[in-house]
Design a protein around this motif. Structure first.
Motif, PDB file in Angstrom:
ATOM      1  N   GLU A  41      36.338  30.591  47.413  1.00  0.00           N
ATOM      2  CA  GLU A  41      36.818  31.055  46.139  1.00  0.00           C
ATOM      3  C   GLU A  41      36.086  30.901  45.306  1.00  0.00           C
ATOM      4  N   SER A  42      37.418  31.189  43.632  1.00  0.00           N
ATOM      5  CA  SER A  42      37.074  30.557  42.867  1.00  0.00           C
ATOM      6  C   SER A  42      38.085  30.367  41.989  1.00  0.00           C
ATOM      7  N   ALA A  43      37.991  29.963  40.131  1.00  0.00           N
ATOM      8  CA  ALA A  43      38.780  28.715  39.555  1.00  0.00           C
ATOM      9  C   ALA A  43      37.932  29.031  38.186  1.00  0.00           C
ATOM     10  N   GLY A  44      39.134  28.494  36.920  1.00  0.00           N
ATOM     11  CA  GLY A  44      38.327  28.210  35.850  1.00  0.00           C
ATOM     12  C   GLY A  44      38.282  26.972  35.864  1.00  0.00           C
ATOM     13  N   VAL A  45      38.172  26.834  34.379  1.00  0.00           N
ATOM     14  CA  VAL A  45      38.220  25.362  33.420  1.00  0.00           C
ATOM     15  C   VAL A  45      39.341  25.401  32.733  1.00  0.00           C
ATOM     16  N   GLY A  46      39.859  26.812  32.747  1.00  0.00           N
ATOM     17  CA  GLY A  46      41.075  26.895  30.901  1.00  0.00           C
ATOM     18  C   GLY A  46      41.882  27.779  32.213  1.00  0.00           C
ATOM     19  N   PRO A  47      43.313  27.145  31.173  1.00  0.00           N
ATOM     20  CA  PRO A  47      45.029  27.226  31.582  1.00  0.00           C
ATOM     21  C   PRO A  47      45.170  29.333  31.111  1.00  0.00           C
TER      22      PRO A  47
END
Length: 164
Positions: A41-47
């Motif tokens: 999976e992937s994700a970010g640190v900002g919204p």
């Protein structure tokens, strides 16, 4: 200590619309026929982009290489991720610092810089977001090379001699 039956990897970049979805898509493509189950999976640190698809330039670069990112949706790294993934791989040092700063005391994931873990290269994957479209192709090729090395390492037998 042998590896768990499923290896799980979370790629993390700034907004989860360029580098980390490309890395997840590439590794998923490589692992599509693997006998070892790998959750990627992937994700970010900002919204900023939560719920949105990857940048169109990232989608286009991936499509030129036969990888479809259109189903991806940006999300932020969550506290539970630190316990539910084996590895959390940051695309650059700034993101790595952010990921480490957020890590709960009971984190179990191996947290590292993507290229360092994959290739033993102390280097960032530069963010193509503010650059021209060519930067996305360069970024894709760089991530693909590192992902191929990471995938090969994931398939290596464990120190005890078992491969699972």
């Amino acid at each position: 200590m042998s590896r768990p039956p499923e290896t799980s990897i979370l790629f993390v970049c700034l907004g989860n619309i360029c580098r980390s979805p490309m890395a997840a898509g590439i590794l998923r493509s490589l692992a599509a026929t693997s006998v070892r189950p790998i959750r990627i999976e992937s994700a970010g640190v900002g919204p900023w982009h939560v719920g949105k698809p990857p940048d169109g330039r990232a989608i286009a670069a991936a499509q030129r290489h036969g990888i479809d990112l259109t189903g991806e949706r940006a999300q932020m790294i969550a506290e539970v991720d630190y316990r539910s993934y084996d590895m959390i791989l940051a695309m650059d040092r700034s993101v790595l610092a952010n990921v480490l700063q957020r890590a709960p005391a009971d984190a179990t994931a191996r947290i590292g810089l993507f290229r360092q873990v994959a290739e033993d290269v102390d280097a960032d994957v530069d963010d193509p977001y503010t650059g021209p479209e060519d930067d996305f192709e360069t970024c894709f090729v760089e991530i693909e090379a590192a992902a191929k090395t990471l995938y090969a390492r994931l398939l290596e037998p464990t120190p005890e001699g078992s491969d699972g």
